[in-house]
Write a protein that holds these residues in place. Structure first.
Motif, mmCIF file in Angstrom:
data_model
loop_
_atom_site.group_PDB
_atom_site.id
_atom_site.type_symbol
_atom_site.label_atom_id
_atom_site.label_comp_id
_atom_site.label_asym_id
_atom_site.label_seq_id
_atom_site.Cartn_x
_atom_site.Cartn_y
_atom_site.Cartn_z
ATOM 1 N N MET A 1 -3.637 -22.032 -35.405
ATOM 2 C CA MET A 1 -5.122 -22.210 -34.547
ATOM 3 C C MET A 1 -4.705 -22.485 -33.181
ATOM 4 S SD MET A 1 -8.030 -25.022 -35.376
ATOM 5 C CE MET A 1 -8.354 -24.461 -37.218
ATOM 6 N N SER A 2 -5.554 -21.748 -32.123
ATOM 7 C CA SER A 2 -5.453 -22.102 -30.905
ATOM 8 C C SER A 2 -6.031 -23.452 -30.514
ATOM 9 C CB SER A 2 -6.219 -20.844 -30.112
ATOM 10 O OG SER A 2 -7.585 -21.070 -30.167
ATOM 11 N N MET A 3 -5.721 -23.895 -29.272
ATOM 12 C CA MET A 3 -6.196 -25.024 -28.872
ATOM 13 C C MET A 3 -7.591 -25.240 -28.788
ATOM 14 S SD MET A 3 -5.334 -28.307 -28.195
ATOM 15 C CE MET A 3 -3.660 -28.249 -28.072
ATOM 16 N N SER A 4 -8.148 -24.194 -28.076
ATOM 17 C CA SER A 4 -9.595 -24.173 -28.008
ATOM 18 C C SER A 4 -10.128 -24.159 -29.293
ATOM 19 C CB SER A 4 -10.090 -22.874 -27.081
ATOM 20 O OG SER A 4 -9.704 -21.867 -27.727
ATOM 21 N N ALA A 5 -9.866 -23.543 -30.215
ATOM 22 C CA ALA A 5 -10.492 -23.249 -31.468
ATOM 23 C C ALA A 5 -10.480 -24.623 -32.281
ATOM 24 C CB ALA A 5 -9.944 -22.420 -32.418
ATOM 25 N N TYR A 6 -9.251 -25.483 -31.949
ATOM 26 C CA TYR A 6 -9.054 -26.642 -32.717
ATOM 27 C C TYR A 6 -9.918 -27.625 -32.012
ATOM 28 C CZ TYR A 6 -6.768 -31.166 -33.711
ATOM 29 O OH TYR A 6 -6.582 -32.560 -34.236
ATOM 30 N N ASP A 7 -10.149 -27.504 -30.557
ATOM 31 C CA ASP A 7 -11.000 -28.569 -29.873
ATOM 32 C C ASP A 7 -12.508 -28.243 -30.579
ATOM 33 O OD1 ASP A 7 -8.959 -29.295 -28.320
ATOM 34 O OD2 ASP A 7 -9.505 -28.088 -26.618
ATOM 35 N N GLY A 8 -12.893 -26.982 -30.691
ATOM 36 C CA GLY A 8 -14.331 -26.544 -31.210
ATOM 37 C C GLY A 8 -14.507 -27.281 -32.491
ATOM 38 N N THR A 9 -13.339 -26.928 -33.327
ATOM 39 C CA THR A 9 -13.490 -27.544 -34.890
ATOM 40 C C THR A 9 -13.643 -29.280 -34.792
ATOM 41 O OG1 THR A 9 -12.167 -25.817 -35.594
ATOM 42 C CG2 THR A 9 -12.303 -27.736 -37.118
ATOM 43 N N ALA A 10 -13.000 -29.983 -33.999
ATOM 44 C CA ALA A 10 -13.108 -31.277 -33.743
ATOM 45 C C ALA A 10 -14.275 -31.611 -33.385
ATOM 46 C CB ALA A 10 -11.878 -31.715 -32.775
ATOM 47 N N MET A 11 -14.775 -31.031 -32.352
ATOM 48 C CA MET A 11 -16.217 -31.376 -31.873
ATOM 49 C C MET A 11 -17.318 -30.895 -32.915
ATOM 50 S SD MET A 11 -16.117 -32.586 -29.036
ATOM 51 C CE MET A 11 -14.543 -33.563 -29.808
ATOM 52 N N MET A 12 -17.113 -30.004 -33.570
ATOM 53 C CA MET A 12 -17.923 -29.667 -34.774
ATOM 54 C C MET A 12 -18.032 -30.608 -35.789
ATOM 55 S SD MET A 12 -18.256 -26.656 -37.398
ATOM 56 C CE MET A 12 -16.747 -27.149 -38.294
ATOM 57 N N GLY A 13 -16.790 -31.169 -36.097
ATOM 58 C CA GLY A 13 -16.680 -32.680 -37.179
ATOM 59 C C GLY A 13 -17.507 -33.799 -36.431
ATOM 60 N N ARG A 14 -17.342 -34.030 -35.119
ATOM 61 C CA ARG A 14 -18.002 -35.054 -34.622
ATOM 62 C C ARG A 14 -19.508 -35.013 -34.667
ATOM 63 N NH1 ARG A 14 -20.937 -35.107 -29.868
ATOM 64 N NH2 ARG A 14 -21.388 -37.404 -29.256
ATOM 65 N N GLN A 15 -20.026 -33.762 -34.442
ATOM 66 C CA GLN A 15 -21.375 -33.658 -34.742
ATOM 67 C C GLN A 15 -21.900 -33.610 -36.140
ATOM 68 O OE1 GLN A 15 -22.515 -32.945 -31.815
ATOM 69 N NE2 GLN A 15 -24.900 -33.205 -32.505
ATOM 70 N N LEU A 16 -21.210 -33.137 -36.943
ATOM 71 C CA LEU A 16 -21.508 -33.312 -38.574
ATOM 72 C C LEU A 16 -21.617 -34.899 -39.178
ATOM 73 C CD1 LEU A 16 -19.667 -30.401 -40.144
ATOM 74 C CD2 LEU A 16 -22.056 -30.598 -39.779
ATOM 75 N N ARG A 17 -20.489 -35.614 -38.384
ATOM 76 C CA ARG A 17 -20.661 -37.094 -38.756
ATOM 77 C C ARG A 17 -21.846 -37.721 -38.304
ATOM 78 N NH1 ARG A 17 -15.181 -36.352 -37.884
ATOM 79 N NH2 ARG A 17 -15.323 -36.975 -35.632
ATOM 80 N N ARG A 18 -22.175 -37.218 -36.936
ATOM 81 C CA ARG A 18 -23.475 -37.610 -36.346
ATOM 82 C C ARG A 18 -24.613 -37.522 -36.988
ATOM 83 N NH1 ARG A 18 -24.918 -35.271 -30.158
ATOM 84 N NH2 ARG A 18 -26.721 -36.958 -29.755
ATOM 85 N N VAL A 19 -24.772 -36.564 -37.808
ATOM 86 C CA VAL A 19 -25.914 -36.110 -38.566
ATOM 87 C C VAL A 19 -26.035 -36.909 -39.806
ATOM 88 C CG1 VAL A 19 -27.013 -34.206 -40.139
ATOM 89 C CG2 VAL A 19 -25.993 -33.713 -37.643
ATOM 90 N N ARG A 20 -24.643 -37.048 -40.489
ATOM 91 C CA ARG A 20 -24.587 -37.851 -41.536
ATOM 92 C C ARG A 20 -25.028 -39.316 -41.263
ATOM 93 N NH1 ARG A 20 -18.570 -38.830 -43.508
ATOM 94 N NH2 ARG A 20 -18.795 -40.262 -41.529
#
Length: 260
Positions: A1-20
């Motif tokens: 996984m590229s660094m930018s894709a990893y960064d995007g996945t990490a930020m998506m996880g942050r956003q999902l935790r925010r919703v939870r």
């Protein structure tokens, strides 16, 4: 996984935790379309020429698209909240792609929205709505709907980064409720005055709503409408492409600049 894709996945996880961690807002946004379906379907359905069940079948795609258009409101509020509370400035100090944060927010929003469709569709089935087209057409309709949600979320993210204030974003986001009213989401546009019909049919919501009704087999494509409504699938894809081409680069640039 590229660094930018990893960064995007990490930020998506942050956003999902925010919703939870904010279930009240999630419940409110998911129950509102159901409430509107029951209210409009049984109140407006008795006032229009369409029989009640026929109108509810007509209404379900419109409400699906109106809910997808609310990506403007949620994207705007969440982006403005992060800026206002200083979260965005802290994220900018991290060695991550500048596209990762808005991309993670938009993808997470699509995931949450997709899950939220399930209870709404179940209620739609309970009040008489059916997918009259093929299974493949139904899948295509849902894919188009989520693509539109993705595009509108980028619009909201840019406006939220621009406003930088939770209250301003909330007030401006509330104004987006008028967009479905200026479309064919709730009523046919054929009976509207000429100038208003033209405005409604060039509204992106009208093109996507017409495409969903066509793919679901709920209503035929109306004759004599503006090009996006007369060619709803092509019109919807074009609108999504235009919104993404304009607002995704603007949002990424705005995030990277960090200017007020």
């Amino acid at each position: 996984m590229s660094m930018s894709a990893y960064d995007g996945t990490a930020m998506m996880g942050r956003q999902l935790r925010r919703v939870r961690n904010n279930p009240g807002l999630l419940v409110l946004t998911q129950t509102m379309p159901i409430t509107m379906l029951l209210f409009f379907g049984y109140v407006f359905g008795s006032a229009l020429a369409m029989p009640g069940e026929q109108y509810r079948s007509y209404l379900v795609p419109g409400l699906l698209v109106a809910t997808a258009a609310n990506g403007i409101m949620t994207g705007m509020f969440q982006a403005a909240q992060d800026v206002h509370r200083g979260v965005t400035e802290r994220l900018r100090t991290l060695p991550i792609s500048r596209a990762a944060v808005p991309l993670g927010q938009s993808v997470a929003d699509v995931v949450v929205s997709g899950a939220g469709l399930v209870p709404f569709l179940l209620v739609g089935l309970a009040v008489g709505w059916r997918v009259e087209g093929s299974a493949l057409q139904g899948v295509a309709a849902m894919g188009l709907l989520l693509l539109f949600r993705f595009a509108t979320t980028w619009v909201g993210i840019f406006l939220g980064l621009l406003s930088r204030n939770e209250e301003a974003a909330g007030q401006l986001g509330g104004a987006t409720f008028i967009l479905p009213l200026l479309s064919n989401a709730y009523i046919p546009t054929e009976g509207l005055p000429g100038w208003l019909r033209t405005l409604a049919e060039w509204n992106p919501i009208s093109a996507v709503t017409t495409a969903l009704r066509d793919l679901f087999g709920n209503a035929p494509v109306p004759e004599g409408g503006a090009w996006p409504v007369a060619h709803p699938i092509a019109g919807s894809l074009l609108w999504c492409a235009v919104l993404l081409a304009v607002f995704a680069p603007l949002a990424v640039r705005r995030y990277g600049r960090g200017e007020g």
